[in-house]
Design an enzyme around this catalytic site. Structure first.
Site, mmCIF file in Angstrom:
data_model
loop_
_atom_site.group_PDB
_atom_site.id
_atom_site.type_symbol
_atom_site.label_atom_id
_atom_site.label_comp_id
_atom_site.label_asym_id
_atom_site.label_seq_id
_atom_site.Cartn_x
_atom_site.Cartn_y
_atom_site.Cartn_z
ATOM 1 N N LYS A 125 0.823 -1.214 0.000
ATOM 2 C CA LYS A 125 0.000 0.000 0.000
ATOM 3 C C LYS A 125 0.855 1.262 0.000
ATOM 4 C CE LYS A 125 -3.959 -2.042 2.210
ATOM 5 N NZ LYS A 125 -4.448 -2.341 3.527
ATOM 6 N N ARG A 126 2.048 1.118 0.529
ATOM 7 C CA ARG A 126 2.944 2.276 0.555
ATOM 8 C C ARG A 126 3.216 2.818 -0.836
ATOM 9 N NH1 ARG A 126 7.729 1.339 1.267
ATOM 10 N NH2 ARG A 126 7.606 -0.919 1.449
#
Ligand code: GLU
Length: 469
Positions: free
Chosen positions: A239-240
């Site tokens: 998700k980063r």
């Protein structure tokens, strides 16, 4: 043999790009072989599976156009069948009840680890028949104790694992729930799966699954374990790295055609070719041409592909996907030009469909205010004469089309003895509210003469106010 493949997501989150790529490869292989593609929802982990995730997966698959021929099947609806097969294995002596309490097993494992050994089930109940009454038990599969399993993998070649390395794995837990590895086996068997395409994180499960398939005299599918996707920074995609849900790409204005083309190349190649229509992908795809190494995500390439498809696809097709963005931005498409006509003139000018909607509002509604810097620069008192003249020339047009509009603007410039820009730029700001638009004849052609007339008047008012202040 008819090829049957499947995509078998666990509904614990949205459809992310890694899953979408696996689904695509699986789908492509089925299509390329004239086979069948099945969707199976692996929802046995009741605590972590959610309806939202199921919906998100289905939505992602549909948006990508990865249509399944069969399913979706849900593992939670198949417990009866799993139990039936477990009973069969028990009856055939290929599985057994294990009464070892969890605490004891933990203690054994700890001891093994303290001796530097690999923690494993010691086979306590494998051959025992002195079963206690009314005691909870798990059911374990009798893994062969000798020999080895060979996984035939299209990407990694043959992988051989000695059975001595494998435990007697639990196929039904003490709470009566069949385990994940077991459900996959029964499903792949019942669904006639011939090719399993999945992430490399499952590679350790494969020999265990093959052993169970063998015990059931089920055919062994061929495998393709796809390597993982890394972010731009070389770390595992997470998700980063921003947009990892497939639907986030839709929200950000990408076409599914661009994302599919992007995903197919993320690990698979055909010479140096970068652009593949769906038909070409189906024709050229092969499991053997998938690369072994991890692939790194490259957002610039995805943007490039998106721009390519916005221009290359028929405007009606692009419009089908763009419509949603216009609606999201509150633009009412019922009044104004056909969306495909706007797409045709704007496709060159934007990176994505979200921007497409952002810069096309003036086709569907009057702008609220002029772009300040464009107005400052172009709506000056000197532009008044040009705007008045071009307004009257445009008003006199009988047959409203790009040629007549072009001529009217030219004539106005000629009569004033100025270059086109001196007429064109004020006109552009007057009509669109800003300094950027497609060619003026094309832009004006998509609007109605009375809208143009009104907007020029608005610009003239703006100039008047400016003159007087
Ligand atoms: N349910 C597994 C996952 O989502 C896939 C298992 C498989 O393809 O065999 O990772």
């Amino acid at each position: 043999m008819t090829v049957v493949t499947r995509f078998a997501p666990s509904p614990t989150g949205f459809l992310h790009v890694g899953g979408a790529r696996t689904a695509l490869y699986s789908w492509l292989y089925a299509k390329s072989q004239g086979g069948k593609f099945i969707l199976r929802i692996e929802d046995t982990d009741i605590e972590r599976s959610t309806q939202e995730a199921i919906d998100a997966i289905l939505e992602g698959m549909e948006w990508l156009g990865l249509v399944w021929d069969d399913g979706p099947y849900y593992q939670t609806q198949r417990f009866e069948r799993y139990n039936e097969v477990i009973e069969q294995l028990l009856a055939e002596g290929k599985a057994y009840k294990c009464f070892l309490p969890a605490a004891e097993l933990d203690a054994i494992r700890e001891e093994q680890m303290s001796k530097g050994e690999k923690p494993r089930y010691p086979g306590t109940w494998r051959d025992r028949t002195d079963h206690p009454q009314d005691q909870p038990f798990a059911i374990r599969f009798k893994t062969p104790q000798t020999g080895s399993v060979v996984v035939k993998d299209h990407i990694r070649g043959n992988i051989e694992i000695a059975n001595a390395e494998l435990d007697d794995l639990i196929i039904r837990r003490t709470d009566g729930v069949p385990t994940y590895n077991f459900c996959v086996v029964v499903d792949d068997w019942d669904m006639g799966i011939t090719h399993v395409v999945r992430g490399e994180d499952h590679i350790n499960n494969t020999p265990r699954q093959i052993n169970i398939l063998q015990a059931l005299s089920a055919p062994i599918p061929e495998y393709a374990h796809v390597s993982m996707i890394l972010g731009d920074d070389g770390k595992k995609l997470s998700k980063r790295h921003g947009a990892v849900s497939v639907m986030q790409y839709r929200d950000d204005g990408y076409l599914p055609q661009a994302l599919l083309n992007y995903l197919v190349r993320l690990g698979w190649s055909h010479g140096d070719q970068e652009i593949f229509s769906l038909d070409e992908m189906i024709e050229l795809f092969s499991l053997d041409a998938i690369g072994q190494s991890a692939s790194a995500f490259n957002t610039d390439k995805l943007i490039w592909l998106n721009q390519h498809y916005m221009r290359a696809l028929p405007p009606e097709v692009v419009a089908d996907y763009a419509r949603w963005h216009f609606e999201q931005q509150g633009i009412d498409l019922s009044q104004g030009p056909k969306l495909e006509d706007v797409i045709a003139v704007q496709a060159e000018r934007v990176k994505n469909l979200k921007e497409m909607a952002q810069i096309s509002r003036y086709f569907y509604e009057d702008y609220e205010a002029f772009d300040e810097s464009a107005a400052k620069k172009h709506l000056r008192p000197v532009a008044k004469e040009a705007l008045l003249l071009v307004q009257s020339k445009l008003a006199a047009i009988i047959d409203w089309n790009t040629n007549t509009i072009h001529d009217a603007i030219n004539q106005a410039a000629d009569e004033l003895g100025v270059g086109m820009g001196k007429v064109g730029m004020p006109l552009r700001v007057a009509v669109t509210g800003g300094g950027n638009s497609p060619a003026l004849d094309q832009t004006l052609n998509l609007l109605k003469p009375e809208q143009i007339e009104q907007r020029i008047s608005k610009a003239l008012e703006y100039i008047a106010i400016r003159e007087n202040s």
